[in-house]
Design a protein around this motif. Structure first.
Motif, short mmCIF file in Angstrom:
data_model
loop_
_atom_site.label_atom_id
_atom_site.label_comp_id
_atom_site.label_asym_id
_atom_site.label_seq_id
_atom_site.Cartn_x
_atom_site.Cartn_y
_atom_site.Cartn_z
N LYS A 28 12.06 -37.64 1.80
CA LYS A 28 11.54 -36.37 1.29
C LYS A 28 11.20 -36.52 -0.19
O LYS A 28 11.96 -37.15 -0.94
CB LYS A 28 12.56 -35.24 1.49
CG LYS A 28 12.74 -34.83 2.94
CD LYS A 28 13.68 -33.64 3.07
CE LYS A 28 13.81 -33.21 4.53
NZ LYS A 28 14.72 -32.03 4.66
N TYR B 68 9.73 -32.06 0.47
CA TYR B 68 8.75 -32.17 1.55
C TYR B 68 8.90 -33.50 2.27
O TYR B 68 8.96 -34.56 1.64
CB TYR B 68 7.32 -32.06 1.01
CG TYR B 68 7.01 -30.74 0.34
CD1 TYR B 68 6.88 -29.57 1.08
CD2 TYR B 68 6.82 -30.67 -1.04
CE1 TYR B 68 6.59 -28.36 0.47
CE2 TYR B 68 6.53 -29.46 -1.66
CZ TYR B 68 6.43 -28.31 -0.90
OH TYR B 68 6.14 -27.11 -1.50
N ASP C 233 5.06 -33.26 6.22
CA ASP C 233 4.36 -32.48 5.19
C ASP C 233 3.72 -33.42 4.18
O ASP C 233 3.89 -33.29 2.97
CB ASP C 233 5.33 -31.55 4.46
CG ASP C 233 5.99 -30.54 5.39
OD1 ASP C 233 5.26 -29.89 6.14
OD2 ASP C 233 7.22 -30.42 5.34
N LYS D 197 1.58 -32.03 1.09
CA LYS D 197 2.37 -31.39 0.04
C LYS D 197 3.23 -32.41 -0.69
O LYS D 197 3.41 -32.34 -1.91
CB LYS D 197 3.22 -30.27 0.64
CG LYS D 197 2.42 -29.07 1.12
CD LYS D 197 3.33 -28.00 1.70
CE LYS D 197 2.52 -26.78 2.15
NZ LYS D 197 3.39 -25.73 2.76
#
Length: 306
Positions: free
Chosen positions: A63, A67, A72, A75
């Motif tokens: 992450k 995100y 994702d 992003k």
């Protein structure tokens, strides 16, 4: 506090079966400068490339700014700026246009004031209308950093950012890195100039053969693993270390005029005091003494070859 980079059980195996990364677990705190050190081929660039979305992971979870880089990815990628090792630049484009175009790649609206600030901070403002092909290697490296900062990332990766850069440019770059950290940008760097990591980093991570073997606060690392050395220049030559001192971590120089005492921070006060007191009792006089500490480079080399 939620980490800006969270890596859990990350592995990377290439099609030929080579396991570049093995069960990597790593959290990087928001607003810190984290130095990732390791020998060539250890997996530094692979790890950075996976976090930045350039290389696919085999297993695990990553992450960036909260995100997931797979679920994702748009992003996550918007939050990251990357300065790669290679000088990949738009040779025929001007500095201003190249940096502005990089901002647009992330869907960001034009913001000339920000581009101007970045170029001025990197001493590129006078070169803004120059074609990149006309710049020196060090100035091209600055353009790479400007492009990485064009979209105002929350996280900045610097992969060997000062390779081939002269001393003055290197100093300017690190001043810029300090300012970015003060503004809350999380910075992850790899470098072969270990003195830079020693000066700049808040925490140190060491990777070897695709595995993270250590993550430690820099000051604590140098306290725990660093060695100190006391050198005593003697008034009279010694043929050998006296029996009363054989239990101490002492060495006698080849010419017999210097005693070398190696100790760590836990031994410091008691050990040095005991040594000097015993020398006095034995009537061994010294004319000078010097102390030095292990550098981060010496600690790193010891870890990698241990």
């Amino acid at each position: 506090m939620q980490p800006d980079i969270s890596v859990k059980h990350l592995s990377k195996v290439y099609d030929d079966g080579f396991e570049a990364l093995k069960d990597i677990n790593l959290d990087i705190i928001r607003g810190e400068i984290f130095a990732l050190l390791g020998p060539n081929g250890a997996g530094k660039t692979t790890l950075i490339s996976i976090i930045c979305g350039i290389v696919n992971l085999s297993s695990g979870e990553v992450k960036a700014a909260g995100y997931d880089i797979v679920k994702d990815y748009r992003k996550a990628r918007e939050t990251i700026g990357l300065v790669p090792q290679e000088l990949n630049t738009d040779s025929f484009e001007t500095v201003w246009n190249a940096v502005s175009f990089s901002r647009g790649l992330f869907g960001k609206p034009p913001k000339p004031a920000h581009i101007e600030k970045v170029l001025k901070d990197l001493s590129l403002w006078d070169k803004r209308n120059n074609r990149i092909m006309s710049l020196s290697g060090g100035m091209k490296r600055r353009v790479m950093i400007a492009k990485a900062l064009s979209h105002e990332p929350q996280i900045l990766f610097l992969d060997e950012p000062t390779a081939g850069v002269d001393v003055e440019l290197r100093r300017d770059m690190w001043e810029m890195v300090r300012k970015l950290r003060e503004n809350g940008v999380t910075i992850i760097l790899t470098t072969h100039y270990i003195e830079e990591a020693e000066e700049m980093a808040d925490r140190i991570g060491v990777i070897r053969n695709g595995e993270i073997i250590l993550v430690e606060d820099k000051a604590q690392l140098m306290t725990k693993l660093g060695k100190k050395e006391l050198r005593l220049q003697l008034q009279q030559k010694l043929e050998q270390i006296p029996g009363e001192l054989t239990l101490e971590p002492l060495e006698l120089s080849g010419d017999g005029y210097e005693l070398i005492y190696t100790f760590d921070s836990q031994q410091e006060q008691a050990g040095v005091a005991r040594l000097l007191r015993t020398l006095g009792d034995l009537g061994i006089e010294y004319r000078d003494l010097q102390t030095r500490e292990s550098s981060l480079e010496e600690i790193f080399v010891g870890l990698v070859h241990e």
